[in-house]
Design an enzyme around this catalytic site. Sequence first.
Site, mmCIF file in Angstrom:
data_model
loop_
_atom_site.group_PDB
_atom_site.id
_atom_site.type_symbol
_atom_site.label_atom_id
_atom_site.label_comp_id
_atom_site.label_asym_id
_atom_site.label_seq_id
_atom_site.Cartn_x
_atom_site.Cartn_y
_atom_site.Cartn_z
ATOM 1 N N TYR A 154 0.837 -1.218 0.000
ATOM 2 C CA TYR A 154 0.000 0.000 0.000
ATOM 3 C C TYR A 154 0.869 1.266 0.000
ATOM 4 O O TYR A 154 0.584 2.225 -0.722
ATOM 5 C CB TYR A 154 -0.891 -0.062 1.236
ATOM 6 C CG TYR A 154 -1.929 1.016 1.382
ATOM 7 C CD1 TYR A 154 -3.112 0.997 0.642
ATOM 8 C CD2 TYR A 154 -1.765 2.051 2.309
ATOM 9 C CE1 TYR A 154 -4.089 1.973 0.810
ATOM 10 C CE2 TYR A 154 -2.726 3.028 2.484
ATOM 11 C CZ TYR A 154 -3.885 2.987 1.730
ATOM 12 O OH TYR A 154 -4.849 3.959 1.917
ATOM 13 N N LYS A 158 0.788 4.071 -2.845
ATOM 14 C CA LYS A 158 0.394 5.449 -2.537
ATOM 15 C C LYS A 158 1.531 6.432 -2.820
ATOM 16 O O LYS A 158 1.271 7.610 -3.145
ATOM 17 C CB LYS A 158 -0.081 5.555 -1.088
ATOM 18 C CG LYS A 158 -1.418 4.838 -0.831
ATOM 19 C CD LYS A 158 -2.509 5.254 -1.798
ATOM 20 C CE LYS A 158 -3.908 4.936 -1.301
ATOM 21 N NZ LYS A 158 -4.943 5.267 -2.313
#
Length: 253
Positions: A154, A158
């Site tokens: 993640y 991101k």
Amino acid sequence: MSNTNGRTAIVTGGARGIGAATARRLAEDGFAVAVLDLDEGDCRPVVDAIESAGGRGLAVGVDVSAEAGVEAAVTRVAAELGDPTVLVNNAGVLRDNLLFKMSAGDWDSVMHVHLRGAFLMSRAVQRYMTAQQWGRIVNLSSTSALGNRGQANYAAAKAGIQGFTKTLAIELGRFGITANAIAPGFIETDMTAATAARIGVPFEELKAQRAAQIPVGRTGKPEDVAHTVSFFVSDGAGFVSGQVVYVAGGPRG
Ligand code: NAP
């Protein structure tokens, strides 16, 4: 109501959480709003709320990581609601685990939804924006882009979103299109509720723990992020591009 000139916005992952609040906010601002999520039926309550308040909405079921589906969904939005010139890439998933326990599937799912999804959606929508010489793209990053234990996939996605956003700003600026990213901190949604469940802490307790570390003394609401989206997509924000705003109740980044 701001000067939206009857424009059409697309919000991905719009059935819940930050996406749903953003869809409702953009409708309040005067945009016709296409609510995209995996299941069309899950989008309908948000569209019903928009229409009950006098706005225009459309529910569309699509997996943002599937190329043909994305092309069909964007074509449908243009036909049924109007050419989309605002895009909020918000759809997201978590597949948290420490590196040594993270499967390749968990890595791939997160990359597919966040990065491939934002790429496919932006590529499909930019043709309407360039034709109108006006557009607004807002991508959801996260404070996890700065590094977060248990989120190698993640955090990488991101952080990637931030580089993607800055590149879109450079490539598309001459067509009157801006691209910006929002990096939220802890926002109260099903996603953070699922994190609490995964680590075995009651959600209220996790919120209180996090609030104690946040300078403004509270955790975030989906509407805090929706407000920032509303600014980025406004006409007046046309000279703000390639930026990352941390919506985290204090300084980050
Ligand atoms: P959420 O409540 O889990 O909502 C995400 C939505 O995206 C869900 O409706 C989900 O559908 C949908 N979605 C997942 N995969 C999709 C796909 N392949 N195609 C289309 N839709 C898909 O999440 P949230 O907390 O509102 O987060 C929204 C965004 O903000 C995400 O990008 C997230 O990473 C980011 N963010 C959130 C926080 C936070 O604290 N909540 C902080 C920083 C960044 P299903 O429900 O059917 O899976």
